[in-house]
Design a protein around this motif. Structure first.
Motif, PDB file in Angstrom:
ATOM      1  N   ALA A   1     -66.685  65.803  40.063  1.00 51.49           N
ATOM      2  CA  ALA A   1     -65.628  65.260  40.379  1.00 51.49           C
ATOM      3  C   ALA A   1     -65.943  64.017  40.045  1.00 51.49           C
ATOM      4  O   ALA A   1     -64.643  62.925  41.071  1.00 51.49           O
ATOM      5  CB  ALA A   1     -65.950  65.081  42.546  1.00 51.49           C
ATOM      6  N   GLY A   2     -66.586  63.525  39.291  1.00 48.69           N
ATOM      7  CA  GLY A   2     -67.635  61.985  39.232  1.00 48.69           C
ATOM      8  C   GLY A   2     -68.492  61.495  39.041  1.00 48.69           C
ATOM      9  O   GLY A   2     -68.994  59.868  39.269  1.00 48.69           O
ATOM     10  N   VAL A   3     -69.131  62.393  40.554  1.00 45.49           N
ATOM     11  CA  VAL A   3     -70.202  61.209  40.366  1.00 45.49           C
ATOM     12  C   VAL A   3     -71.798  61.047  39.451  1.00 45.49           C
ATOM     13  O   VAL A   3     -71.517  62.409  38.995  1.00 45.49           O
ATOM     14  CB  VAL A   3     -70.458  62.265  42.054  1.00 45.49           C
ATOM     15  N   GLU A   4     -72.046  60.501  38.991  1.00 47.40           N
ATOM     16  CA  GLU A   4     -73.032  59.617  38.823  1.00 47.40           C
ATOM     17  C   GLU A   4     -74.287  61.577  38.511  1.00 47.40           C
ATOM     18  O   GLU A   4     -74.458  61.430  39.954  1.00 47.40           O
ATOM     19  CB  GLU A   4     -73.313  58.691  38.207  1.00 47.40           C
ATOM     20  N   LEU A   5     -74.405  61.930  37.591  1.00 52.26           N
ATOM     21  CA  LEU A   5     -75.392  62.600  37.529  1.00 52.26           C
ATOM     22  C   LEU A   5     -76.282  62.399  38.349  1.00 52.26           C
ATOM     23  O   LEU A   5     -77.775  62.612  39.518  1.00 52.26           O
ATOM     24  CB  LEU A   5     -75.855  63.110  36.539  1.00 52.26           C
ATOM     25  N   GLU A   6     -77.426  60.453  38.077  1.00 50.89           N
ATOM     26  CA  GLU A   6     -78.322  60.458  38.228  1.00 50.89           C
ATOM     27  C   GLU A   6     -78.285  60.340  40.605  1.00 50.89           C
ATOM     28  O   GLU A   6     -79.089  60.320  40.401  1.00 50.89           O
ATOM     29  CB  GLU A   6     -78.596  58.322  37.565  1.00 50.89           C
ATOM     30  N   GLU A   7     -77.279  60.002  40.418  1.00 53.36           N
ATOM     31  CA  GLU A   7     -77.218  59.894  42.088  1.00 53.36           C
ATOM     32  C   GLU A   7     -77.413  60.956  42.455  1.00 53.36           C
ATOM     33  O   GLU A   7     -78.138  61.722  43.253  1.00 53.36           O
ATOM     34  CB  GLU A   7     -75.437  59.024  42.398  1.00 53.36           C
ATOM     35  N   VAL A   8     -76.786  62.057  42.351  1.00 52.25           N
ATOM     36  CA  VAL A   8     -77.343  63.886  42.823  1.00 52.25           C
ATOM     37  C   VAL A   8     -78.122  64.305  42.405  1.00 52.25           C
ATOM     38  O   VAL A   8     -78.289  64.631  43.166  1.00 52.25           O
ATOM     39  CB  VAL A   8     -75.813  64.338  41.344  1.00 52.25           C
ATOM     40  N   ALA A   9     -78.862  64.088  41.447  1.00 56.30           N
ATOM     41  CA  ALA A   9     -80.111  64.646  41.314  1.00 56.30           C
ATOM     42  C   ALA A   9     -80.974  63.402  42.350  1.00 56.30           C
ATOM     43  O   ALA A   9     -82.011  64.248  43.156  1.00 56.30           O
ATOM     44  CB  ALA A   9     -80.775  63.832  40.046  1.00 56.30           C
ATOM     45  N   ARG A  10     -81.171  62.154  42.597  1.00 55.25           N
ATOM     46  CA  ARG A  10     -81.797  61.509  43.755  1.00 55.25           C
ATOM     47  C   ARG A  10     -81.240  62.134  45.466  1.00 55.25           C
ATOM     48  O   ARG A  10     -82.598  62.907  45.353  1.00 55.25           O
ATOM     49  CB  ARG A  10     -81.274  60.104  43.882  1.00 55.25           C
ATOM     50  N   TRP A  11     -80.383  62.537  45.345  1.00 60.09           N
ATOM     51  CA  TRP A  11     -80.174  63.110  47.158  1.00 60.09           C
ATOM     52  C   TRP A  11     -80.585  64.585  46.887  1.00 60.09           C
ATOM     53  O   TRP A  11     -80.702  64.652  47.757  1.00 60.09           O
ATOM     54  CB  TRP A  11     -77.781  63.252  46.976  1.00 60.09           C
ATOM     55  N   ALA A  12     -80.752  65.144  45.327  1.00 59.50           N
ATOM     56  CA  ALA A  12     -81.160  66.545  45.537  1.00 59.50           C
ATOM     57  C   ALA A  12     -82.920  66.822  45.490  1.00 59.50           C
ATOM     58  O   ALA A  12     -83.355  67.955  45.388  1.00 59.50           O
ATOM     59  CB  ALA A  12     -80.645  67.153  44.758  1.00 59.50           C
ATOM     60  N   ARG A  13     -83.364  65.365  45.622  1.00 60.28           N
ATOM     61  CA  ARG A  13     -84.645  65.516  45.368  1.00 60.28           C
ATOM     62  C   ARG A  13     -84.960  65.569  43.982  1.00 60.28           C
ATOM     63  O   ARG A  13     -86.516  66.249  43.800  1.00 60.28           O
ATOM     64  CB  ARG A  13     -85.630  65.871  46.826  1.00 60.28           C
ATOM     65  N   LEU A  14     -84.343  65.938  42.917  1.00 62.41           N
ATOM     66  CA  LEU A  14     -84.996  65.781  41.529  1.00 62.41           C
ATOM     67  C   LEU A  14     -84.868  64.611  40.770  1.00 62.41           C
ATOM     68  O   LEU A  14     -84.328  63.772  40.956  1.00 62.41           O
ATOM     69  CB  LEU A  14     -83.671  67.354  40.952  1.00 62.41           C
ATOM     70  N   SER A  15     -85.201  64.953  39.570  1.00 58.80           N
ATOM     71  CA  SER A  15     -85.129  64.261  38.674  1.00 58.80           C
ATOM     72  C   SER A  15     -84.069  64.004  38.169  1.00 58.80           C
ATOM     73  O   SER A  15     -83.589  65.354  37.880  1.00 58.80           O
ATOM     74  CB  SER A  15     -86.962  64.277  37.724  1.00 58.80           C
ATOM     75  N   PRO A  16     -83.091  63.072  36.590  1.00 57.67           N
ATOM     76  CA  PRO A  16     -82.222  63.718  36.247  1.00 57.67           C
ATOM     77  C   PRO A  16     -82.541  64.657  35.154  1.00 57.67           C
ATOM     78  O   PRO A  16     -81.270  64.729  35.358  1.00 57.67           O
ATOM     79  CB  PRO A  16     -82.076  62.009  35.403  1.00 57.67           C
ATOM     80  N   ASP A  17     -83.923  64.259  34.571  1.00 54.73           N
ATOM     81  CA  ASP A  17     -83.295  65.976  33.655  1.00 54.73           C
ATOM     82  C   ASP A  17     -83.638  67.165  34.060  1.00 54.73           C
ATOM     83  O   ASP A  17     -82.523  68.025  33.917  1.00 54.73           O
ATOM     84  CB  ASP A  17     -84.979  65.447  33.013  1.00 54.73           C
ATOM     85  N   GLU A  18     -84.188  66.850  35.488  1.00 58.08           N
ATOM     86  CA  GLU A  18     -84.867  68.281  36.341  1.00 58.08           C
ATOM     87  C   GLU A  18     -82.789  69.125  36.540  1.00 58.08           C
ATOM     88  O   GLU A  18     -82.543  70.297  36.705  1.00 58.08           O
ATOM     89  CB  GLU A  18     -85.451  68.078  36.793  1.00 58.08           C
ATOM     90  N   ALA A  19     -81.742  67.883  37.409  1.00 60.77           N
ATOM     91  CA  ALA A  19     -80.865  68.014  38.057  1.00 60.77           C
ATOM     92  C   ALA A  19     -80.265  68.984  36.416  1.00 60.77           C
ATOM     93  O   ALA A  19     -78.963  69.907  36.261  1.00 60.77           O
ATOM     94  CB  ALA A  19     -80.175  67.066  37.929  1.00 60.77           C
ATOM     95  N   ALA A  20     -80.021  67.676  35.255  1.00 56.57           N
ATOM     96  CA  ALA A  20     -79.108  68.295  33.867  1.00 56.57           C
ATOM     97  C   ALA A  20     -79.482  69.953  33.717  1.00 56.57           C
ATOM     98  O   ALA A  20     -78.520  70.552  33.631  1.00 56.57           O
ATOM     99  CB  ALA A  20     -79.510  67.389  33.315  1.00 56.57           C
ATOM    100  N   GLU A  21     -80.852  70.261  33.813  1.00 58.72           N
ATOM    101  CA  GLU A  21     -81.532  70.854  33.013  1.00 58.72           C
ATOM    102  C   GLU A  21     -80.599  72.432  34.565  1.00 58.72           C
ATOM    103  O   GLU A  21     -79.917  73.423  34.150  1.00 58.72           O
ATOM    104  CB  GLU A  21     -83.019  71.389  33.506  1.00 58.72           C
ATOM    105  N   ILE A  22     -81.388  72.084  35.951  1.00 63.13           N
ATOM    106  CA  ILE A  22     -79.847  73.377  36.287  1.00 63.13           C
ATOM    107  C   ILE A  22     -78.728  73.171  35.907  1.00 63.13           C
ATOM    108  O   ILE A  22     -78.005  74.622  36.340  1.00 63.13           O
ATOM    109  CB  ILE A  22     -80.144  72.934  38.279  1.00 63.13           C
ATOM    110  N   LEU A  23     -78.311  72.210  35.608  1.00 66.39           N
ATOM    111  CA  LEU A  23     -76.510  72.252  36.188  1.00 66.39           C
ATOM    112  C   LEU A  23     -75.966  72.589  34.584  1.00 66.39           C
ATOM    113  O   LEU A  23     -75.077  72.835  34.443  1.00 66.39           O
ATOM    114  CB  LEU A  23     -76.109  71.027  36.363  1.00 66.39           C
TER     115      LEU A  23
END
Length: 319
Positions: A288-310
């Motif tokens: 939907a256009g939300v920045e990955l860094e924001e999504v990672a922070r809300w999920a209590r993950l690092s940006p790299d961890e979030a990127a790996e999951i997604l």
């Protein structure tokens, strides 16, 4: 329902006052059958309105899922008929306006089934009776329920909808049979429909539809930015996880091995569902256009961890 007409909500912002049921005798017959079901509820000490509300919630849940049921042929035919032979042009609107009339025979059939002690006994057997086990996908109860509504293929679909009102009813029945009823509350009342499981009214759905059409795909509104199918999946996962936790009420009884196995298996299933929901929500937000860094922070993950999951989730690359 009068003179083979289904009266519509006068407060709804739409031009129809009623639906013509002359081509749907099964709906008219269901109205006559409901009188007998209501009397049966009274004899069983249950208010007919509560039985109807639960059955309506169960069937309305099926109605939303039926969009993805290839086997479902009855409701599309009925909907086409109440739409005077042309539901395809405005299918979404007709699915809102026609739902309660088109699905009424199934609501009556489900209400009748849930009042039948023999059906409750099937739930007990499916659950393993005195040795609890997860409800099987081919359980006798849901198979019998599918046959009662004229859909012998429905059983596995109904059994695995862990977050729905039908499973909530089954859970309350089982807790009562096993003596695991806790303090007074809705979770132990088989006829209580939690607020989040109560079907949206026609008027409410039409208002939401009109609002979303004014700003389609804006990205500023969750319902406009996230596809309906994905929203439905997320809701299912969260509700299923909640249901798993509710099953743990009063579970710490019996032999240690049995209690521990039941607790751990149920908790493990709930954790798995929450993990799936986490990924779905993250993917929906990024798409939907939300920045990955924001999504990672809300999920209590690092940006790299979030990127790996997604990165392992295909839908993260686009709607």
């Amino acid at each position: 329902m009068r003179h083979r007409r289904w009266q519509l909500d006068a407060d709804a912002d739409q031009e129809l006052e009623y639906l013509d049921l002359r081509s749907l005798p099964e709906v008219v017959a269901a109205q006559r059958r409901w009188a007998g079901v209501a009397r049966r509820a009274v004899r069983g000490g249950v208010e007919p309105e509560r039985v109807f509300a639960l059955a309506h919630a169960v069937v309305a849940r099926w109605w939303e899922q039926a969009l993805y049921w290839e086997e479902e042929k009855v409701w599309p035919r009925r909907l086409h008929q109440v739409a005077d032979g042309n539901a395809g042009g405005e299918l979404e609107r007709w699915r809102i306006v026609g739902r309660d009339a088109v699905a009424f025979p199934e609501v009556v059939a489900v209400a009748d089934a849930l009042l039948d002690p023999a059906m409750a006994q099937l739930v007990w057997v499916d659950s393993g009776a005195e040795r609890p086990r997860p409800l099987p996908a081919d359980g006798a109860f849901c198979q019998a329920l599918g046959e009662r509504v004229g859909r012998p293929w429905l059983g596995p679909l109904a059994t695995t909808d862990y977050s729905g009102p039908l499973i909530a009813w089954m859970g309350a029945v089982l807790r009562a049979r096993r003596g695991r009823v806790g303090p007074p509350g809705y979770a132990d009342d088989p006829w209580w429909v939690r607020q989040e499981l109560q079907p949206a009214t026609m008027a409410g759905q039409l208002r939401v539809r009109a609002k979303e059409k004014k700003a389609p795909g804006s990205g500023t509104n969750w319902r406009a930015a996230v596809p309906a199918e994905q929203r439905f999946l997320i809701t299912n996962l969260l509700s299923e996880a909640e249901e798993q936790v509710m099953h743990l009420r009063g579970a710490q009884v019996g032999p240690t091995a049995d209690a521990a196995r039941y607790l751990l298996e149920t908790l493990s299933r709930g954790t798995e569902l929450l993990d799936q929901a986490l990924v779905q929500i993250m993917a929906a937000a990024v798409n939907a256009g939300v920045e990955l860094e924001e999504v990672a922070r809300w999920a209590r993950l690092s940006p790299d961890e979030a990127a790996e999951i997604l990165g392992t989730y295909p839908a993260a690359d686009g709607p």
